[in-house]
Write a protein that holds these residues in place. Sequence first.
Motif, PDB file in Angstrom:
ATOM      1  N   PRO A  55       0.821  -1.222   0.000  1.00 39.76           N
ATOM      2  CA  PRO A  55       0.000   0.000   0.000  1.00 39.76           C
ATOM      3  C   PRO A  55       0.852   1.267   0.000  1.00 39.76           C
ATOM      4  CG  PRO A  55       0.109  -0.907   2.211  1.00 39.76           C
ATOM      5  CD  PRO A  55       0.856  -1.873   1.326  1.00 39.76           C
ATOM      6  N   TRP A  56       1.583   1.472  -1.079  1.00 40.84           N
ATOM      7  CA  TRP A  56       2.523   2.591  -1.152  1.00 40.84           C
ATOM      8  C   TRP A  56       1.789   3.918  -1.344  1.00 40.84           C
ATOM      9  CZ3 TRP A  56       7.267   1.012  -4.666  1.00 40.84           C
ATOM     10  CH2 TRP A  56       7.943  -0.056  -4.060  1.00 40.84           C
ATOM     11  N   LEU A  57       2.432   4.965  -0.856  1.00 42.37           N
ATOM     12  CA  LEU A  57       1.976   6.331  -1.090  1.00 42.37           C
ATOM     13  C   LEU A  57       3.184   7.156  -1.489  1.00 42.37           C
ATOM     14  CD1 LEU A  57      -0.296   8.482  -0.947  1.00 42.37           C
ATOM     15  CD2 LEU A  57       0.392   8.888   1.431  1.00 42.37           C
ATOM     16  N   ASN A  58       3.148   7.706  -2.697  1.00 44.94           N
ATOM     17  CA  ASN A  58       4.259   8.501  -3.226  1.00 44.94           C
ATOM     18  C   ASN A  58       3.792   9.937  -3.458  1.00 44.94           C
ATOM     19  OD1 ASN A  58       6.493   6.338  -4.123  1.00 44.94           O
ATOM     20  ND2 ASN A  58       4.463   5.510  -4.560  1.00 44.94           N
ATOM     21  N   LEU A  59       4.439  10.867  -2.796  1.00 43.50           N
ATOM     22  CA  LEU A  59       4.021  12.265  -2.869  1.00 43.50           C
ATOM     23  C   LEU A  59       5.175  13.160  -3.314  1.00 43.50           C
ATOM     24  CD1 LEU A  59       2.101  12.509   0.536  1.00 43.50           C
ATOM     25  CD2 LEU A  59       1.146  11.977  -1.711  1.00 43.50           C
ATOM     26  N   LEU A  60       4.826  14.224  -4.010  1.00 46.37           N
ATOM     27  CA  LEU A  60       5.758  15.306  -4.323  1.00 46.37           C
ATOM     28  C   LEU A  60       5.296  16.510  -3.511  1.00 46.37           C
ATOM     29  CD1 LEU A  60       5.960  14.803  -8.196  1.00 46.37           C
ATOM     30  CD2 LEU A  60       7.497  13.876  -6.440  1.00 46.37           C
ATOM     31  N   VAL A  61       6.114  16.915  -2.562  1.00 46.09           N
ATOM     32  CA  VAL A  61       5.727  17.934  -1.586  1.00 46.09           C
ATOM     33  C   VAL A  61       6.523  19.212  -1.835  1.00 46.09           C
ATOM     34  CG1 VAL A  61       5.526  18.488   0.874  1.00 46.09           C
ATOM     35  CG2 VAL A  61       5.283  16.106   0.102  1.00 46.09           C
ATOM     36  N   PRO A  62       5.860  20.356  -1.998  1.00 39.08           N
ATOM     37  CA  PRO A  62       6.598  21.610  -2.220  1.00 39.08           C
ATOM     38  C   PRO A  62       7.461  21.960  -1.016  1.00 39.08           C
ATOM     39  CG  PRO A  62       4.270  22.053  -1.814  1.00 39.08           C
ATOM     40  CD  PRO A  62       4.399  20.571  -1.972  1.00 39.08           C
ATOM     41  N   ARG A  63       8.566  22.621  -1.287  1.00 38.19           N
ATOM     42  CA  ARG A  63       9.524  22.978  -0.233  1.00 38.19           C
ATOM     43  C   ARG A  63       8.874  23.813   0.864  1.00 38.19           C
ATOM     44  NH1 ARG A  63      12.846  27.375   0.850  1.00 38.19           N
ATOM     45  NH2 ARG A  63      14.852  26.873   1.851  1.00 38.19           N
ATOM     46  N   THR A  64       7.967  24.720   0.499  1.00 41.81           N
ATOM     47  CA  THR A  64       7.349  25.593   1.502  1.00 41.81           C
ATOM     48  C   THR A  64       6.453  24.819   2.468  1.00 41.81           C
ATOM     49  OG1 THR A  64       5.571  26.072  -0.083  1.00 41.81           O
ATOM     50  CG2 THR A  64       7.399  27.660   0.065  1.00 41.81           C
ATOM     51  N   GLY A  65       6.079  23.600   2.107  1.00 41.72           N
ATOM     52  CA  GLY A  65       5.213  22.825   2.982  1.00 41.72           C
ATOM     53  C   GLY A  65       5.901  21.652   3.655  1.00 41.72           C
ATOM     54  N   ILE A  66       7.186  21.446   3.383  1.00 48.35           N
ATOM     55  CA  ILE A  66       7.828  20.213   3.852  1.00 48.35           C
ATOM     56  C   ILE A  66       7.990  20.184   5.374  1.00 48.35           C
ATOM     57  CG2 ILE A  66      10.221  21.002   3.599  1.00 48.35           C
ATOM     58  CD1 ILE A  66       8.798  17.488   2.801  1.00 48.35           C
ATOM     59  N   HIS A  67       8.185  21.333   6.019  1.00 51.78           N
ATOM     60  CA  HIS A  67       8.371  21.336   7.471  1.00 51.78           C
ATOM     61  C   HIS A  67       7.046  21.103   8.201  1.00 51.78           C
ATOM     62  CE1 HIS A  67      12.633  22.373   7.587  1.00 51.78           C
ATOM     63  NE2 HIS A  67      12.395  23.096   6.497  1.00 51.78           N
ATOM     64  N   ALA A  68       5.978  21.722   7.715  1.00 51.65           N
ATOM     65  CA  ALA A  68       4.663  21.455   8.305  1.00 51.65           C
ATOM     66  C   ALA A  68       4.284  19.996   8.086  1.00 51.65           C
ATOM     67  CB  ALA A  68       3.614  22.380   7.686  1.00 51.65           C
ATOM     68  N   PHE A  69       4.615  19.473   6.905  1.00 47.27           N
ATOM     69  CA  PHE A  69       4.366  18.071   6.591  1.00 47.27           C
ATOM     70  C   PHE A  69       5.112  17.173   7.572  1.00 47.27           C
ATOM     71  CE2 PHE A  69       5.292  14.078   4.507  1.00 47.27           C
ATOM     72  CZ  PHE A  69       4.135  13.757   3.816  1.00 47.27           C
ATOM     73  N   ALA A  70       6.399  17.443   7.776  1.00 50.61           N
ATOM     74  CA  ALA A  70       7.210  16.611   8.662  1.00 50.61           C
ATOM     75  C   ALA A  70       6.730  16.681  10.109  1.00 50.61           C
ATOM     76  CB  ALA A  70       8.675  17.041   8.574  1.00 50.61           C
ATOM     77  N   ASN A  71       6.382  17.872  10.567  1.00 51.24           N
ATOM     78  CA  ASN A  71       5.918  18.019  11.950  1.00 51.24           C
ATOM     79  C   ASN A  71       4.685  17.168  12.219  1.00 51.24           C
ATOM     80  OD1 ASN A  71       7.945  19.805  12.630  1.00 51.24           O
ATOM     81  ND2 ASN A  71       6.731  21.626  12.151  1.00 51.24           N
ATOM     82  N   GLU A  72       3.756  17.161  11.283  1.00 50.25           N
ATOM     83  CA  GLU A  72       2.513  16.421  11.485  1.00 50.25           C
ATOM     84  C   GLU A  72       2.690  14.925  11.219  1.00 50.25           C
ATOM     85  OE1 GLU A  72      -1.530  15.720  12.355  1.00 50.25           O
ATOM     86  OE2 GLU A  72      -0.277  17.492  12.702  1.00 50.25           O
ATOM     87  N   VAL A  73       3.312  14.613  10.084  1.00 45.80           N
ATOM     88  CA  VAL A  73       3.375  13.208   9.661  1.00 45.80           C
ATOM     89  C   VAL A  73       4.390  12.428  10.486  1.00 45.80           C
ATOM     90  CG1 VAL A  73       3.879  11.633   7.754  1.00 45.80           C
ATOM     91  CG2 VAL A  73       2.589  13.745   7.329  1.00 45.80           C
ATOM     92  N   PHE A  74       5.615  12.938  10.596  1.00 43.58           N
ATOM     93  CA  PHE A  74       6.638  12.205  11.336  1.00 43.58           C
ATOM     94  C   PHE A  74       6.522  12.412  12.840  1.00 43.58           C
ATOM     95  CE2 PHE A  74       8.982  13.317   7.239  1.00 43.58           C
ATOM     96  CZ  PHE A  74       8.478  12.216   6.586  1.00 43.58           C
TER      97      PHE A  74
END
Length: 519
Positions: free
Chosen positions: A374-393
């Motif tokens: 069940p893979w999930l492959n995303l392309l995440v813009p640089r301006t959103g990568i820190h908010a993404f990491a804080n929530e997801v990781f």
Amino acid sequence: MRASPILKLFVALLLTGINSRKSDPDASYTSLSSLDVDGRFTFDDVSEAAMDFGHRYHHLPSAVLHPGSVTDVAETVRHVFQLGPGSRLTVAARGHGHSLQGQAQAAGGIVVRMESLRRAQEMRVHAGDEPYVDAPAGALWIDVLKETLRHGLSPKSWTDYLHLTIGGTLSNAGISGQAFRHGPQISNVRRVEVVTGKGEVFNCSPTHNADLFHGVLGGLGQFGIITRATIALEPAPKMVKWIRVLYSDFTIFTEDQEMLISSKKTFDYIEGFVIKNKTGLLNIWRSSFKPQDPVQASRFNSEGRTLYCLEMTKNFDPNDPDMAMQEVKELLSQLRYIPSTLFQSEVSYIEFLERVHVSEVKLRSKGLWEVPHPWLNLLVPRTGIHAFANEVFGKILKDSSNGPILLYPLNKSKWDNRTSAVIPDEEIFYLVAFLSSAPTSSGQDILTQALMQNEKILQFCKKANIQIKQYLPYINTQEEWQTHYGQRWDTFVQRKLSYDPLAILAPGQRIFQKAVASS
């Protein structure tokens, strides 16, 4: 750009069908046996064509074409096209079956076994000032590598796993750790041969049939079946200095990655991993990597921490390694990794590129390869990568024990925006890939948990307005596909109307549905 009424009508017809009334099962596939082909059709043993690497969707086709020539592919598609909207037949090109969610399947239709073409067509390597390889689209990239290495040459851009077909990766993009420098594989193509949804065969390049050329690259099989491709080559390195280091700070990790991909003098391959709640981490590497400081490395404790691994390589000639080793030393001196976690190895170029296949062999021996993915492959813009990491990781992800999590930056300038592939509209964006496996022998419902996690990640991105794009997308509704393609949706639809007006090709992508007239 506003969609024209014609395009709106076309999309509506394809997505809903000309007539929603159910009819008897389509029996037009029986006419396939009358086609004069160099290869063969099979009608009974079709179960393999209903399986893929994802192991979640199994749609049986009515027939499988094992083409003996490109003409076989063209004749088959032309036959289905001439049957018109009265037939339910569709056509899907299947490479090595590495799709994740049935994208190369055709329920009740025809699956074209593209690997048959690699046995029917030869691969040709042309050396010179601008070397290239001309190969059948059903050839595996590992075969391309072995053949080009015989001439001291190699393609510039790869995927992490080489047992995939040329046509399969070019229909998506083809991304690995060289893409920051050379772009994806679709940025390194000179020519393609294509069979359209009308059964017509075209030779295409950036200057000849250019719209179709750019359309099929990253086009998810919607406009034509790539049957042959010409790929740019470069002199092949002999050896690779292979390096891994760890970070505990996400900001420093991404800053170092972005610095490396933006520098003129840098590594030849750059990728990253996210590692959460894994114990004995460094022991995993010791079989193939040597720590620079074994004493310090033995004292490193990774338990209960979220760590970020930076993986890099530097190509070198074993007869003259000094210059490359000095460059490695200088580059490492600019990085802010945890000092005790510097691990290095030296392997041949082909050994490095075949690294995932080594893992495949081990997993197959344990029965852990042919399981749901069940893979999930995303392309995440640089301006959103820190908010993404804080929530997801920080919150959603509990551990990384079910498979690797890739995270590394790419340069938009290395992508050709004329192709069908879509990426975030920022110069630097990140590939974030959750490569989960869900073995049924675990006694836990890992598949359900992974799918729920994927959905939480997607919902967070939507709520936080992080303008992600899915790579290898799995999207179900017209609205979501329009959002995915954004301003390029009209171009995508127009190309479909031009090259596959009956929506015969690649039905498993679920972008367009063949509009079938009731009898």
